[in-house]
Design a protein around this motif. Structure first.
Motif, PDB file in Angstrom:
ATOM      1  N   ASN A 180      -1.906 -10.567  -1.896  1.00 44.73           N
ATOM      2  CA  ASN A 180      -2.728  -9.798  -2.836  1.00 44.73           C
ATOM      3  C   ASN A 180      -3.112  -8.417  -2.298  1.00 44.73           C
ATOM      4  OD1 ASN A 180      -2.789 -12.061  -4.635  1.00 44.73           O
ATOM      5  ND2 ASN A 180      -4.423 -12.955  -3.391  1.00 44.73           N
ATOM      6  N   VAL A 181      -2.233  -7.867  -1.468  1.00 46.96           N
ATOM      7  CA  VAL A 181      -2.434  -6.496  -0.991  1.00 46.96           C
ATOM      8  C   VAL A 181      -1.593  -5.573  -1.861  1.00 46.96           C
ATOM      9  CG1 VAL A 181      -2.146  -4.899   0.928  1.00 46.96           C
ATOM     10  CG2 VAL A 181      -2.834  -7.266   1.360  1.00 46.96           C
ATOM     11  N   PRO A 182      -2.220  -4.594  -2.525  1.00 43.95           N
ATOM     12  CA  PRO A 182      -1.435  -3.689  -3.376  1.00 43.95           C
ATOM     13  C   PRO A 182      -0.367  -2.970  -2.567  1.00 43.95           C
ATOM     14  CG  PRO A 182      -3.803  -3.381  -3.713  1.00 43.95           C
ATOM     15  CD  PRO A 182      -3.645  -4.277  -2.521  1.00 43.95           C
ATOM     16  N   MET A 183       0.796  -2.789  -3.159  1.00 41.30           N
ATOM     17  CA  MET A 183       1.856  -2.048  -2.498  1.00 41.30           C
ATOM     18  C   MET A 183       1.400  -0.610  -2.261  1.00 41.30           C
ATOM     19  SD  MET A 183       4.885  -2.042  -1.218  1.00 41.30           S
ATOM     20  CE  MET A 183       5.801  -3.434  -1.878  1.00 41.30           C
ATOM     21  N   ALA A 184       1.629  -0.115  -1.062  1.00 38.47           N
ATOM     22  CA  ALA A 184       1.242   1.254  -0.730  1.00 38.47           C
ATOM     23  C   ALA A 184       2.480   2.148  -0.744  1.00 38.47           C
ATOM     24  CB  ALA A 184       0.576   1.306   0.636  1.00 38.47           C
ATOM     25  N   TYR A 185       2.300   3.351  -1.211  1.00 41.49           N
ATOM     26  CA  TYR A 185       3.380   4.326  -1.242  1.00 41.49           C
ATOM     27  C   TYR A 185       2.935   5.561  -0.463  1.00 41.49           C
ATOM     28  CZ  TYR A 185       5.155   1.225  -4.784  1.00 41.49           C
ATOM     29  OH  TYR A 185       5.611   0.108  -5.451  1.00 41.49           O
ATOM     30  N   GLY A 186       2.932   5.403   0.852  1.00 45.38           N
ATOM     31  CA  GLY A 186       2.444   6.471   1.700  1.00 45.38           C
ATOM     32  C   GLY A 186       0.928   6.537   1.667  1.00 45.38           C
ATOM     33  N   ALA A 187       0.407   7.727   1.928  1.00 48.32           N
ATOM     34  CA  ALA A 187      -1.043   7.896   2.031  1.00 48.32           C
ATOM     35  C   ALA A 187      -1.412   9.300   1.576  1.00 48.32           C
ATOM     36  CB  ALA A 187      -1.503   7.652   3.467  1.00 48.32           C
ATOM     37  N   TYR A 188      -2.715   9.566   1.542  1.00 48.77           N
ATOM     38  CA  TYR A 188      -3.201  10.899   1.210  1.00 48.77           C
ATOM     39  C   TYR A 188      -4.497  11.170   1.952  1.00 48.77           C
ATOM     40  CZ  TYR A 188      -6.691   8.854  -1.959  1.00 48.77           C
ATOM     41  OH  TYR A 188      -7.744   8.139  -2.479  1.00 48.77           O
TER      42      TYR A 188
END
Length: 804
Positions: A382-390
């Motif tokens: 249940n960890v949202p998929m991450a697409y890099g960072a900001y």
């Protein structure tokens, strides 16, 4: 013939007449009965020995001697006849089942050589102390962090004591038990803690740990230092005396792993690399001065790695820079020492991309892993998929903070640009890393990702996410650091000093000052020590950085999925907010926080947002009303309800292009004159909106605005000096970020008045308020004002405008 007892309970006694009876009786009433009670009187001068002799139990054996605590402790070890030795102090009380629990555990766990447990305090406190490291063998790392074993709870295997002739040492008195445990660990003996409460431990003002705390701390540190030196001596063959790159193997990529006290995870990470990449990558492992006693070199020997040991701790940043310097391939991948791979193609994917364009930093996709207390690694669900960072550039965290980005910009692409890298697994070319100077300047740990990301984008390169290269990363369930260290805060300040425009740099320093003043001051001192290097790097980056910072800011203006939904919901409510403000009772106040000026800001923005001129006409009408009241009524000077807020609002509207300068000049001069006649000493120091903070912000905004107009930017010197005093008090005492930031900007202006254009300050509503995050669904619950529906509408329009 009498059998020897299974347990020898050993108690040294010195002048304990007030407590010794309780102690003895707690032993005699144990549920486990096969023991001898060996009591050694350490030359007591009170009635302790008489009390001891009054007990007629045959299990009691009494020893006497002169007052010499260490000799007495060793006498007990020598005289003990039991299979096990149970320690206890004369002012404590055993839990009734203590001996039974420890005996049964030692019998069923023959590998354990010494066993401790938990304490229940009594006397001056009622705290319970449960060992945090129970249920596993204690390590060198446990020992380096302090004494993990409570002496009075210990049960020792006598055969081990005799086999290694273990004794307490006089030169370590006050920490003699800690020294003994360290010796046992050095002999590879198994020490462990039970999670159970074994002893009632008396707390009083006469304890050695209280009376001689400074000396005890000194000896404890000496033991730790000696242990560290002993551990490091085994790494001597792997310490670099000179830096020369690893010889070329023909590979294109080097995996660089830096670590500190990671234990078996280093080997598991290397194993995973070899499992999915074979010998197609070089591996450099840099041990950053580990002191956990793990034999990394020999454990890594079968995996064909290049192993190096830092004689002094360098930190993550410097160790990674060293790894890049050492690598003999054109490209490299930086890894933490607790990672996992899942496919055979990651080497080819990384090298192919870098061969096409090496003006970038590649970030691999992260799979979030956790590790339980039993050492099992599992994927966190249940960890949202991450697409890099900001980098959010907000006031509620150190700058430059960094956060995961949970929204995909290019779903159809395998590779997409991202504002920032995060999660470890970063790849680059050696050429480009050296060109942007890697992680030069950072201390120990922290801020690597933000530093690299900002430099790459400012230089003209890209941070790219490789979605098809997935690397599992074991994240700690809990952070090991309670508060940021001075070195970590230094890293934030170093980056902001080096790369940020002046207003953002001032904000970064202001945040750090408000977070923890002492740590901030320590970090500033560290920063001042690096002044020469900072200056050199600034000159270098002025030559190679090609993008304006505003472009990087825009790239990091990101709304996550939930924030985007919320903003879109509020966008649909903007017409309702406008109608609510028109239909409500006219405001009786003209202030910028809750009064007419607040609504003026809203309607000017709303006119621009809707491209409907009628709203601008309405805003003009409200502004005329506010200015008319300003001429006819006595208005307070504060920011919330008074002329400072009005003046700031006028300058804001001019700088945003809503008003022209000529139409407001007379009003601003009137505000200046009123403020110059105000008694600064009588103004509240604790408040921003109704005290000195708002006045400081007005003068910052006003003087910088005058400077842009080419006009004299400073009021009279007497007034300036008064404000300076208040600014110094704010910086010394306040934790209000709005006050501290305004004061810091004012201080900067005073120190750099000949070049104010470097401040490049544009007024922002965020300089004086935190917008509301909640807006009721039913209008009947709405209230006007900056923390009500007006502020919610303003925030929505500002966010939508900045995220176009």
């Amino acid at each position: 013939m009498k059998m020897e007892p299974l347990i020898s309970v050993c108690i040294p006694v010195y002048n304990a007449e007030a407590y010794i009876s309780e102690c003895i009786e707690s032993v005699l009433h144990q549920s486990f009965t096969d023991f001898e009670l060996l009591i050694a009187d350490d030359g007591s001068t009170d009635h302790s020995l008489d009390i001891i002799k009054s007990y007629q139990d045959l299990r009691i054996r009494i020893l006497t001697g002169n007052h010499d605590y260490i000799t007495t402790l060793n006498l007990l070890l020598t005289e003990a006849k039991g299979k096990y030795i149970a320690r206890m102090d004369a002012d404590d009380r055993m839990i009734q089942d203590r001996l039974l629990w420890q005996f049964e555990y030692m019998e069923t766990h023959p590998e354990i050589d010494a066993l401790g447990g938990g304490l229940r305090m009594f006397g001056n406190t009622t705290e319970i102390c449960i060992p945090a490291n129970s249920g596993r063998p204690l390590t060198f790392l446990d020992m380096m962090h302090g004494n993990p074993l409570a002496h009075a709870t210990m049960m020792l295997r006598r055969e081990i004591i005799e086999k290694y002739h273990l004794r307490y040492e006089k030169e370590y008195i006050l920490a003699e038990d800690y020294r003994l445990w360290v010796k046992m660990i050095q002999l590879n003996l198994h020490l462990e803690n039970l999670p159970d409460i074994l002893l009632e431990y008396r707390i009083s003002g006469n304890q050695v740990s209280i009376l001689h705390k400074a000396k005890q701390d000194e000896i404890t540190k000496r033991i730790q230092q000696e242990l560290e030196e002993w551990i490091i001596s085994k790494e001597q063959p792997f310490i670099l005396n000179s830096i020369s790159p690893v010889a070329s193997t023909g590979n294109q990529l080097t995996a660089i792993i830096t670590f500190l006290n990671e234990g078996e995870e280093v080997i598991k990470t290397v194993t995973s690399i070899r499992q999915f990449a074979g010998e197609t990558v070089d591996i450099i492992v840099i041990n950053d001065h580990s002191y956990d006693g793990y034999d990394y070199y020999h454990e890594l020997l079968p995996y064909n790695v290049h192993y190096f040991y830092n004689q002094k701790r360098k930190g993550v940043a410097a160790s990674r820079d060293l790894g890049v310097e050492l690598c003999g391939t054109p490209y490299f991948l930086l890894l933490d020492a607790h990672m996992r791979f899942y496919d055979m193609h990651w080497v080819e994917t990384i090298t192919h991309q870098l061969k096409q364009n090496d003006r970038c930093i590649l970030c691999c996709q992260t799979k979030t892993l956790n590790k339980d207390k039993q050492g099992r690694v599992f994927e966190k669900r249940n960890v949202p998929m991450a697409y890099g960072a900001y980098i959010p550039f907000m006031k509620n965290a150190y700058l430059p903070d960094i956060k995961w980005k949970n929204k995909e910009n290019c779903p159809e692409e395998d590779i997409e640009p991202v504002p920032a890298i995060l999660g470890a697994g970063y790849a680059a070319s050696k050429r480009y890393w050296k060109y942007i100077r890697g992680l030069k300047g950072l201390k120990l740990y922290g801020c690597d990702e933000a530093y690299l990301s900002l430099k790459v984008w400012l230089e003209g390169g890209q941070c790219l996410l490789l979605k098809n290269v997935v690397i599992g990363h074991i994240y700690r369930i809990e952070s090991p650091y309670e508060v940021p260290s001075a070195q970590l805060v230094y890293n934030y300040l170093f980056i902001s000093s080096l790369l940020f425009p002046v207003p953002l740099c001032i904000l970064s320093f202001s945040i750090a000052r408000c977070m923890n003043r002492q740590t901030f001051e320590e970090a500033v001192k560290l920063l001042s020590e690096q002044g020469e290097m900072l200056g050199e790097l600034k000159k270098y980056y002025c030559k190679i950085l090609t993008r304006p910072f505003e472009e990087v800011l825009n790239r990091n203006r990101f709304l996550d999925i939930d924030q985007e939904k919320d903003i879109l919901y509020k966008r649909n409510l903007l017409p309702s907010i406008a109608n609510f403000l028109i239909q409500k009772e006219p405001s009786q106040e003209i202030g910028i926080v809750d009064g007419i000026m607040n609504e003026v800001l809203f309607f000017y923005h709303y006119a621009r947002f809707t491209k409907d001129g009628q709203w601008e006409i309405y805003a003009d009408t409200l502004l005329d009303k506010a200015l008319a009241l300003l001429d006819t009524e006595t208005i307070p000077t504060d920011f919330k309800d008074g002329i400072c807020g009005i003046g700031w609002g006028l300058i804001y509207l001019i700088r945003q292009g809503f008003l022209n300068a000529e139409s407001t000049e007379k009003t601003l001069l009137t505000i200046d004159r009123i403020l110059l006649d105000t008694d600064i000493d009588a103004i509240d120091m604790s408040s921003f909106s109704q005290g000195i903070g708002g006045i400081i912000l007005y003068w910052v905004t006003r003087m910088l605005y005058l400077d842009t107009q080419g006009k004299a930017a400073f009021p009279n010197q007497y007034y300036i000096d008064k404000i300076r005093v208040k600014v110094a008090e704010v910086l010394q005492q306040s934790h209000n970020i709005f006050m501290v930031n305004a004061a810091s900007q004012f201080q900067y202006m005073m120190d750099h008045f000949t070049k104010l254009d470097t401040l490049q300050y544009v007024p922002s509503i965020r300089d004086w308020t935190n917008f509301p995050t909640f807006l009721a669904k039913k209008t009947q619950y709405w209230k006007p004002g900056i923390m009500g529906c007006t502020g919610a509408g303003l925030l929505t329009m500002l966010v939508l405008n900045s995220n176009k």
